[in-house]
Design a protein around this motif. Structure first.
Motif, PDB file in Angstrom:
ATOM      1  N   LEU A 141       0.850  -1.179   0.000  1.00 55.58           N
ATOM      2  CA  LEU A 141       0.000   0.000   0.000  1.00 55.58           C
ATOM      3  C   LEU A 141       0.888   1.232   0.000  1.00 55.58           C
ATOM      4  N   VAL A 142       0.441   2.287  -0.649  1.00 51.83           N
ATOM      5  CA  VAL A 142       1.125   3.576  -0.610  1.00 51.83           C
ATOM      6  C   VAL A 142       0.147   4.566  -0.008  1.00 51.83           C
ATOM      7  N   ARG A 143       0.537   5.157   1.103  1.00 52.10           N
ATOM      8  CA  ARG A 143      -0.294   6.136   1.807  1.00 52.10           C
ATOM      9  C   ARG A 143       0.372   7.504   1.636  1.00 52.10           C
ATOM     10  N   VAL A 144      -0.333   8.422   0.958  1.00 52.84           N
ATOM     11  CA  VAL A 144       0.200   9.761   0.704  1.00 52.84           C
ATOM     12  C   VAL A 144      -0.549  10.749   1.585  1.00 52.84           C
ATOM     13  N   SER A 145       0.215  11.511   2.358  1.00 60.30           N
ATOM     14  CA  SER A 145      -0.390  12.478   3.281  1.00 60.30           C
ATOM     15  C   SER A 145       0.230  13.851   3.072  1.00 60.30           C
ATOM     16  N   ALA A 146      -0.342  14.836   3.738  1.00 62.28           N
ATOM     17  CA  ALA A 146       0.144  16.212   3.638  1.00 62.28           C
ATOM     18  C   ALA A 146       1.305  16.424   4.596  1.00 62.28           C
ATOM     19  N   ALA A 147       2.175  17.340   4.233  1.00 62.08           N
ATOM     20  CA  ALA A 147       3.250  17.751   5.140  1.00 62.08           C
ATOM     21  C   ALA A 147       2.626  18.649   6.190  1.00 62.08           C
ATOM     22  N   ALA A 148       2.634  18.213   7.426  1.00 58.08           N
ATOM     23  CA  ALA A 148       1.960  18.968   8.469  1.00 58.08           C
ATOM     24  C   ALA A 148       2.924  19.768   9.330  1.00 58.08           C
ATOM     25  N   ASP A 149       4.207  19.523   9.202  1.00 63.76           N
ATOM     26  CA  ASP A 149       5.154  20.142  10.120  1.00 63.76           C
ATOM     27  C   ASP A 149       5.434  21.605   9.834  1.00 63.76           C
ATOM     28  N   SER A 150       5.234  22.067   8.615  1.00 63.37           N
ATOM     29  CA  SER A 150       5.578  23.454   8.315  1.00 63.37           C
ATOM     30  C   SER A 150       4.484  24.191   7.550  1.00 63.37           C
ATOM     31  N   ILE A 151       3.303  23.601   7.420  1.00 63.67           N
ATOM     32  CA  ILE A 151       2.216  24.222   6.664  1.00 63.67           C
ATOM     33  C   ILE A 151       1.205  24.841   7.625  1.00 63.67           C
ATOM     34  N   LEU A 152       0.907  26.111   7.402  1.00 68.29           N
ATOM     35  CA  LEU A 152      -0.114  26.820   8.158  1.00 68.29           C
ATOM     36  C   LEU A 152      -1.335  26.942   7.246  1.00 68.29           C
ATOM     37  N   THR A 153      -2.490  26.541   7.724  1.00 67.05           N
ATOM     38  CA  THR A 153      -3.722  26.615   6.947  1.00 67.05           C
ATOM     39  C   THR A 153      -4.601  27.719   7.512  1.00 67.05           C
ATOM     40  N   VAL A 154      -5.059  28.622   6.626  1.00 67.13           N
ATOM     41  CA  VAL A 154      -5.957  29.708   7.022  1.00 67.13           C
ATOM     42  C   VAL A 154      -7.307  29.418   6.381  1.00 67.13           C
ATOM     43  N   GLN A 155      -8.328  29.280   7.218  1.00 73.76           N
ATOM     44  CA  GLN A 155      -9.673  28.985   6.744  1.00 73.76           C
ATOM     45  C   GLN A 155     -10.529  30.230   6.913  1.00 73.76           C
ATOM     46  N   ARG A 156     -11.075  30.744   5.809  1.00 76.03           N
ATOM     47  CA  ARG A 156     -11.965  31.911   5.835  1.00 76.03           C
ATOM     48  C   ARG A 156     -13.294  31.479   5.243  1.00 76.03           C
ATOM     49  N   GLY A 157     -14.211  31.078   6.107  1.00 76.12           N
ATOM     50  CA  GLY A 157     -15.471  30.517   5.612  1.00 76.12           C
ATOM     51  C   GLY A 157     -15.169  29.217   4.885  1.00 76.12           C
ATOM     52  N   GLU A 163     -13.323  29.206   2.107  1.00 72.02           N
ATOM     53  CA  GLU A 163     -12.083  29.457   1.376  1.00 72.02           C
ATOM     54  C   GLU A 163     -10.872  29.083   2.231  1.00 72.02           C
ATOM     55  N   ARG A 164      -9.975  28.269   1.677  1.00 74.52           N
ATOM     56  CA  ARG A 164      -8.783  27.861   2.408  1.00 74.52           C
ATOM     57  C   ARG A 164      -7.531  28.336   1.691  1.00 74.52           C
ATOM     58  N   GLU A 165      -6.548  28.806   2.463  1.00 69.76           N
ATOM     59  CA  GLU A 165      -5.246  29.213   1.930  1.00 69.76           C
ATOM     60  C   GLU A 165      -4.167  28.509   2.749  1.00 69.76           C
ATOM     61  N   SER A 166      -3.063  28.159   2.097  1.00 72.27           N
ATOM     62  CA  SER A 166      -1.965  27.484   2.785  1.00 72.27           C
ATOM     63  C   SER A 166      -0.696  28.309   2.680  1.00 72.27           C
ATOM     64  N   TYR A 167       0.078  28.255   3.751  1.00 72.05           N
ATOM     65  CA  TYR A 167       1.347  28.973   3.806  1.00 72.05           C
ATOM     66  C   TYR A 167       2.418  28.030   4.317  1.00 72.05           C
ATOM     67  N   SER A 168       3.578  28.079   3.681  1.00 70.25           N
ATOM     68  CA  SER A 168       4.725  27.299   4.128  1.00 70.25           C
ATOM     69  C   SER A 168       5.518  28.171   5.096  1.00 70.25           C
ATOM     70  N   LEU A 224      -3.101  21.062  -2.195  1.00 67.15           N
ATOM     71  CA  LEU A 224      -4.365  20.485  -2.631  1.00 67.15           C
ATOM     72  C   LEU A 224      -5.446  20.830  -1.620  1.00 67.15           C
ATOM     73  N   GLY A 225      -6.595  21.280  -2.105  1.00 62.99           N
ATOM     74  CA  GLY A 225      -7.692  21.668  -1.220  1.00 62.99           C
ATOM     75  C   GLY A 225      -7.812  23.158  -0.993  1.00 62.99           C
ATOM     76  N   ASP A 226      -6.820  23.951  -1.455  1.00 62.89           N
ATOM     77  CA  ASP A 226      -6.912  25.400  -1.322  1.00 62.89           C
ATOM     78  C   ASP A 226      -8.010  25.932  -2.250  1.00 62.89           C
ATOM     79  N   ARG A 275      -9.356  30.344  -6.372  1.00 66.16           N
ATOM     80  CA  ARG A 275      -8.790  31.675  -6.619  1.00 66.16           C
ATOM     81  C   ARG A 275      -7.364  31.758  -6.088  1.00 66.16           C
ATOM     82  N   TYR A 276      -7.173  31.379  -4.835  1.00 70.03           N
ATOM     83  CA  TYR A 276      -5.853  31.435  -4.191  1.00 70.03           C
ATOM     84  C   TYR A 276      -4.866  30.507  -4.916  1.00 70.03           C
ATOM     85  N   PHE A 277      -5.290  29.302  -5.192  1.00 67.89           N
ATOM     86  CA  PHE A 277      -4.430  28.325  -5.855  1.00 67.89           C
ATOM     87  C   PHE A 277      -3.992  28.851  -7.227  1.00 67.89           C
ATOM     88  N   GLY A 278      -4.941  29.424  -7.980  1.00 62.17           N
ATOM     89  CA  GLY A 278      -4.626  29.959  -9.308  1.00 62.17           C
ATOM     90  C   GLY A 278      -3.671  31.138  -9.262  1.00 62.17           C
TER      91      GLY A 278
END
Length: 169
Positions: free
Chosen positions: A109-125, A127-132, A143-145, A148-151
């Motif tokens: 099996l290959v389990r792919v997860s997000a890097a959680a150690d240095s990513i800050l997630t900002v949730q506005r309603g 809309e989600r934005e990520s910062y390293s 993925l999941g941002d 608009r922000y992702f683009g």
């Protein structure tokens, strides 16, 4: 599990307690055997982070490697039985290794997860934005941002890379 009985306990109660303890152990033993067998048959799991790679050794005589969902992980087979597994998206998929005659050598099996150690997630309603944040926080597409922000961040990254390589159009 041991039971210490006082020496004043009648002999017949000691025998009954011993019989009850032994029968409980015999009832639990099959469950433990089934659990051990299930753990032996469980495929090995390769854990990788999105946008990261991991080196994995292939079984001897492996000629073909199949990825269940190449949208989740990708593999590149190198020389000497080495394979590089790259996480592309969140999720779980499987890898199958076959020999030249098509015989199954291994399945993982290959389990792919997000890097959680240095990513800050900002949730506005919704809309989600990520910062390293390594250590200063900078925009980072995840993925999941929000689209608009992702683009916007993706467009800036693409344009910057084109300028750096002299491929601006």
């Amino acid at each position: 599990m041991s039971t210490v009985l006082p020496s004043t306990a009648p002999h017949r109660f000691r025998g009954w307690i011993l019989a009850a303890t032994l029968s409980t152990l015999f009832l639990l033993a099959p469950a433990r055997v089934v659990q051990a067998a299930a753990e032996q048959n469980r495929p090995e799991t390769v854990v990788v982070t999105v946008d990261h790679a991991k080196v994995v050794r292939l079984p001897e005589r492996a000629q073909t490697v199949i990825v269940g969902n190449p949208g989740i992980a990708d593999v590149t087979v190198q020389k000497n039985g080495i394979m590089v597994v790259t996480g592309k998206s969140f999720g779980v998929t499987n890898l199958i290794a076959l020999d030249a005659s098509g015989t199954l050598l291994a399945e993982s099996l290959v389990r792919v997860s997000a890097a959680a150690d240095s990513i800050l997630t900002v949730q506005r309603g919704l809309e989600r934005e990520s910062y390293s944040c390594t250590p200063t926080c900078q925009p980072s597409m995840q993925l999941g941002d929000a689209n608009r922000y992702f683009g916007e961040v993706g467009g800036q990254t693409t344009r910057r890379n084109a300028l750096a390589t002299g491929n601006e159009k």
